[in-house]
Write an enzyme that holds these catalytic residues in place. Sequence first.
Site, PDB file in Angstrom:
ATOM      1  CB  SER A  67       9.516 -19.154  40.148  1.00 39.02           C
ATOM      2  OG  SER A  67      10.313 -19.611  39.067  1.00 39.02           O
ATOM      3  CG  ASP A 119      19.644 -26.469  40.356  1.00 32.42           C
ATOM      4  OD1 ASP A 119      20.260 -25.926  40.996  1.00 32.42           O
ATOM      5  OD2 ASP A 119      18.360 -26.306  40.065  1.00 32.42           O
TER       6      ASP A 119
HETATM    7  P1  13P Z   1      12.143 -22.060  41.142  1.00 35.62           P
HETATM    8  O1  13P Z   1      11.367 -23.198  40.359  1.00 35.62           O
HETATM    9  O2  13P Z   1      11.080 -21.778  42.293  1.00 35.62           O
HETATM   10  O3  13P Z   1      12.225 -21.000  40.341  1.00 35.62           O
HETATM   11  O4  13P Z   1      13.463 -22.510  41.738  1.00 35.62           O
HETATM   12  C1  13P Z   1      14.385 -22.705  40.731  1.00 35.62           C
HETATM   13  C2  13P Z   1      15.726 -23.044  41.662  1.00 35.62           C
HETATM   14  O5  13P Z   1      15.837 -22.745  42.622  1.00 35.62           O
HETATM   15  C3  13P Z   1      16.452 -24.127  40.713  1.00 35.62           C
HETATM   16  O6  13P Z   1      17.460 -24.931  41.928  1.00 35.62           O
END
Ligand code: 13P
Length: 289
Positions: A212, A82
């Site tokens: 989230s 990511d």
């Molecule tokens: P959150 O921490 O808001 O769930 O974001 C996750 C995300 O987008 C990982 O790239």
Amino acid sequence: MALVNPIKFMKLAQERGVGIAAFNVHNMETIQAVLQGASEENAPVIIQTTPGTLKHAGIHNIAAMVKAEAKLYDIPVALHVDHCSSYETIIKCIQSGYTSVMIDSAELPYEENVKMVQKVVELAHFAGVAVEAEIGRIGGVEDDMFINEADAAFTIPSEAKDFSESTGIDSLAIAIGTAHGMYKGEPKLDFNRLSEIREVVQDIPLVLHGASGVPDESIKEALKRGIVKINIATELKLPMAEAIKEAFAKNPNESDPRNYMGAARLAVKEVVKEKIRLCNSSGLAKECK
Ligand code: 13P
């Protein structure tokens, strides 16, 4: 099963109008919680790690654990890096068995960003690995990446079209009002913008980062309007921390990690199952065979 490139199941989800949950993991227990939860829901799933997690745990450890654990279950599992800005780290991830990568070169001027993404696409596709990239800038905090409100920028539909066509990416992360981390108030998503983007970028799945704390109704609306991949990190970290705190509150002299980490694993698994049900992808694994 062995790890798979996620594009096939993401496209299937796109056809069905359902979502694919992608969970950020940090250690063995979170990997197990995601895979056990996804298997109980019989859903395809994406496990993802940020470069910060790779630094903490080691690419070799994460890749080995995810591969070994995924073999226990009969669901398609993809392993994704990511927000990776380093070409070298992307090479290492692919060599270690990652089946999907996100190149994040959004800090570069547009033309250079496009060139960098093209370079990653060429390498990844040669290795049978999927590529996600972002256009616009999602705000908030993730690891050592901090994008404040002033620098966050919503995705412009025409740019999204040009970017996805000229890079050849497999999925596109867009900025429509979400942010990494928890929200102070309720996030307001720009659904009209999402529909406009979907209108011009029809062939590849769209990705929502910062899921989230986004209300369930907004996630459902986003899925209806064309989002496919839903990224969740913070909402797994919080129940994990709460379960550990609770274990120590109950027994301040606790010293067995199997007890407090076991409780954390159970708590994380429950959220994983909830999010998969929210994405409406329970049972989708049987259609992927
Ligand atoms: P959150 O921490 O808001 O769930 O974001 C996750 C995300 O987008 C990982 O790239």
